[in-house]
Design an enzyme around this catalytic site. Structure first.
Site, PDB file in Angstrom:
ATOM      1  N   HIS A  82       0.851  -1.191   0.000  1.00 34.88           N
ATOM      2  CA  HIS A  82       0.000   0.000   0.000  1.00 34.88           C
ATOM      3  C   HIS A  82       0.886   1.240   0.000  1.00 34.88           C
ATOM      4  CE1 HIS A  82      -3.382   2.668   0.809  1.00 34.88           C
ATOM      5  NE2 HIS A  82      -2.554   3.303   1.629  1.00 34.88           N
ATOM      6  N   ASP A 161     -15.855   1.702   6.017  1.00 35.30           N
ATOM      7  CA  ASP A 161     -14.849   2.695   5.621  1.00 35.30           C
ATOM      8  C   ASP A 161     -15.415   3.644   4.572  1.00 35.30           C
ATOM      9  OD1 ASP A 161     -12.108   3.816   5.557  1.00 35.30           O
ATOM     10  OD2 ASP A 161     -12.234   3.163   3.479  1.00 35.30           O
ATOM     11  N   ARG A 168     -15.634  11.850   6.790  1.00 37.43           N
ATOM     12  CA  ARG A 168     -14.375  12.503   7.176  1.00 37.43           C
ATOM     13  C   ARG A 168     -13.961  13.546   6.146  1.00 37.43           C
ATOM     14  NH1 ARG A 168     -10.402   7.858   7.307  1.00 37.43           N
ATOM     15  NH2 ARG A 168      -8.886   9.479   7.747  1.00 37.43           N
ATOM     16  N   SER A 183      -8.604   3.114   8.592  1.00 37.99           N
ATOM     17  CA  SER A 183      -9.172   3.126   7.248  1.00 37.99           C
ATOM     18  C   SER A 183      -8.321   2.275   6.296  1.00 37.99           C
ATOM     19  CB  SER A 183      -9.246   4.574   6.759  1.00 37.99           C
ATOM     20  OG  SER A 183      -9.496   4.639   5.385  1.00 37.99           O
ATOM     21  N   LYS A 187      -9.061  -2.228   5.195  1.00 38.93           N
ATOM     22  CA  LYS A 187      -9.197  -2.708   3.811  1.00 38.93           C
ATOM     23  C   LYS A 187      -8.145  -3.767   3.500  1.00 38.93           C
ATOM     24  CE  LYS A 187      -9.394   1.695   2.764  1.00 38.93           C
ATOM     25  NZ  LYS A 187      -9.489   3.038   2.234  1.00 38.93           N
TER      26      LYS A 187
END
Ligand code: URA
Length: 454
Positions: A82, A161, A168, A183, A187
């Site tokens: 990520h 999320d 948010r 968050s 995932k």
């Protein structure tokens, strides 16, 4: 206890029990907590924070708000990467097939870009026929058969999320470390991974601009990922300069392919007038991030005993050409039209408005500002100002001159691909200050500044 009481407790800075956090997430996901109350709760978290137990509970509750990907037993570890996002960050594209060839299974669930940050799915959308929205069953079967898939989250994955992030986004509560960590990791945990490598960026074009803030975020994610049973490491990487020499969706796909071609790590830049710069490896920074990500995952999963051995293994694999063939396999599995893709690749440029920004003097490039270039690409239509913006996949910049390149007057600093001539000229004027040319080369600063392992 009512939600209002929990909200007041958090406003006072008290800690909540895991069961209370689970109840909040479940109720909000089912539409039982109104947005105005949840917005106040998020703001209380923004100011008061969450402790480790609370953040863990929030992350797991978000993961469990929908379906996870369930894979059959298999000796190949499940891994992913990520990135917190940047300009020209196309690492996922060559990395997924490389990891598949190294004996991993890679369910790479990716996102779309917003603002100056590019999104992997937007890049892939520029490939004729390529499908990024796949049902969970198909994601699992492609991973099992091909070894890798790059696609979007299904509607049923981590719905908490989706709802929380939307709130948010409009309540000024995105930049909260526990909310970011939960968050991102909820995932990733829904992919049922064995190991995860994080690329946490800092610098002018990064979500976290200072290295200290990026370190804080990286440490929190590494600690929580490991706590939740996923071997997690993070690299802190510099995002002041775009990665590679191309930024913009289709142009980045092209460059990713070049990265997968054996031997391109040391190919000369295409500008034949570049003098000394002709020896500059075109894809060195891109390859460096791809190989480092793969090498860490090899070590994290016990497939290599040292980073050095892992790096060599990853490099040999990339140089073998197998990941390039795996890329085609992944494309076919995800519905791409390979002939149309190859025809598109063969074209030097797909838009008619292509202009160059030229160097006004001889010297060394000492700045190539990713933030300014990212803003210009976004405004050319390559990125989104809002979630509803329509993307023009072919616009962007390539042939970027990077810090350390020697240039002569008249050499190309950037080639602009725009929808029309007027936009190309505006972009050329705007990107001028993104580059600085000096008499001496700039001091070297490392791309990978730190590694945070557990
Ligand atoms: N990316 C995410 O997925 N979530 C955040 O909160 C921030 C960045």
């Amino acid at each position: 206890m009512s939600f209002l009481a929990l909200l007041e407790a958090k406003r006072q800075g008290l800690s909540l029990h895991a069961s209370q956090i689970r109840a909040v997430v479940a109720s909000f996901t089912q539409g039982q907590i109104p947005d105005y109350q949840m917005a106040a709760f998020l703001m209380a978290i923004y100011f008061r924070g969450l402790n480790t137990e609370e953040t863990t509970a929030l992350t797991l509750a978000m993961r469990d708000s929908g379906d996870a990907l369930n894979f059959p037993k298999d000796p190949r570890p499940l891994v992913d990467k990520h990135s917190t996002g940047g300009v020209g960050d196309k690492v996922s594209l060559p990395l997924a097939p490389l990891l598949a060839c190294l004996g991993f299974r890679v369910p790479m669930i990716s996102g779309r870009g917003l603002g100056i940050t590019g999104g992997t799915l937007d890049k892939l959308d520029s490939i004729p026929g390529f499908q990024t929205q796949l049902p969970a069953k198909r994601i699992v079967s492609i991973v099992q058969e091909v070894g890798c898939v790059i696609c979007g989250q299904t509607d049923r994955m981590v719905p908490a999320d989706k709802k929380l992030y939307a709130l948010r986004d409009v309540t000024g509560t995105v930049p909260s470390i526990p909310l970011i960590v939960s968050s991102i990791l909820s995932k990733k945990l829904a992919e049922n991974l064995d190991a995860l490598i994080l690329d946490v960026k800092f610098g002018r074009a990064a979500f976290m601009q200072s290295q200290a803030d990026a370190r804080k975020l990286a440490k929190a994610m590494v600690a929580l990922g490991n706590r939740c049973g996923v071997n997690t490491r993070a690299m802190l990487t510099d995002m002041s300069t775009p990665i590679g020499r191309a930024a913009g969706n289709w142009l980045e796909v092209k460059e990713s392919l070049a990265c997968l071609e054996p031997g391109t790590g040391v190919a000369p830049v295409s500008n034949s007038k570049k003098g000394e710069a002709a020896a500059t490896p075109i894809l060195l920074d891109l390859r460096q991030l791809v190989l480092a990500s793969a090498a860490h995952l090899l070590v994290q999963t016990g497939k290599a005993s040292s980073f050095k051995a892992a790096h060599r293994q990853a490099e040999d694999c990339l140089n073998s050409g197998a990941p390039r063939r795996k890329w085609d396999e992944m494309l076919v599995a995800q519905g791409a039209n390979l002939d149309a893709f190859r025809n598109k690749l063969a074209r030097d440029h797909t838009l008619s408005a292509v202009v160059d920004l030229k160097a006004h003097r001889r010297g060394f490039v000492s700045k190539c500002d990713a933030r300014l270039l990212g803003e210009v690409i976004r405004d050319l239509g390559g990125g989104r100002l809002t979630k509803e913006s329509v993307i023009h996949h072919e616009v962007g910049l390539d042939q970027l001159a990077k810090p350390g390149d020697a240039v002569r007057r008249g050499d190309t600093l950037a080639r602009i691909h725009a929808m029309d001539r007027a936009q190309a000229e505006t972009a050329r004027r705007r990107i001028q200050p993104a580059f600085r040319i000096t008499d001496r080369p700039p001091a070297h600063s490392p791309l990978i500044a730190e590694v945070i392992a557990r």
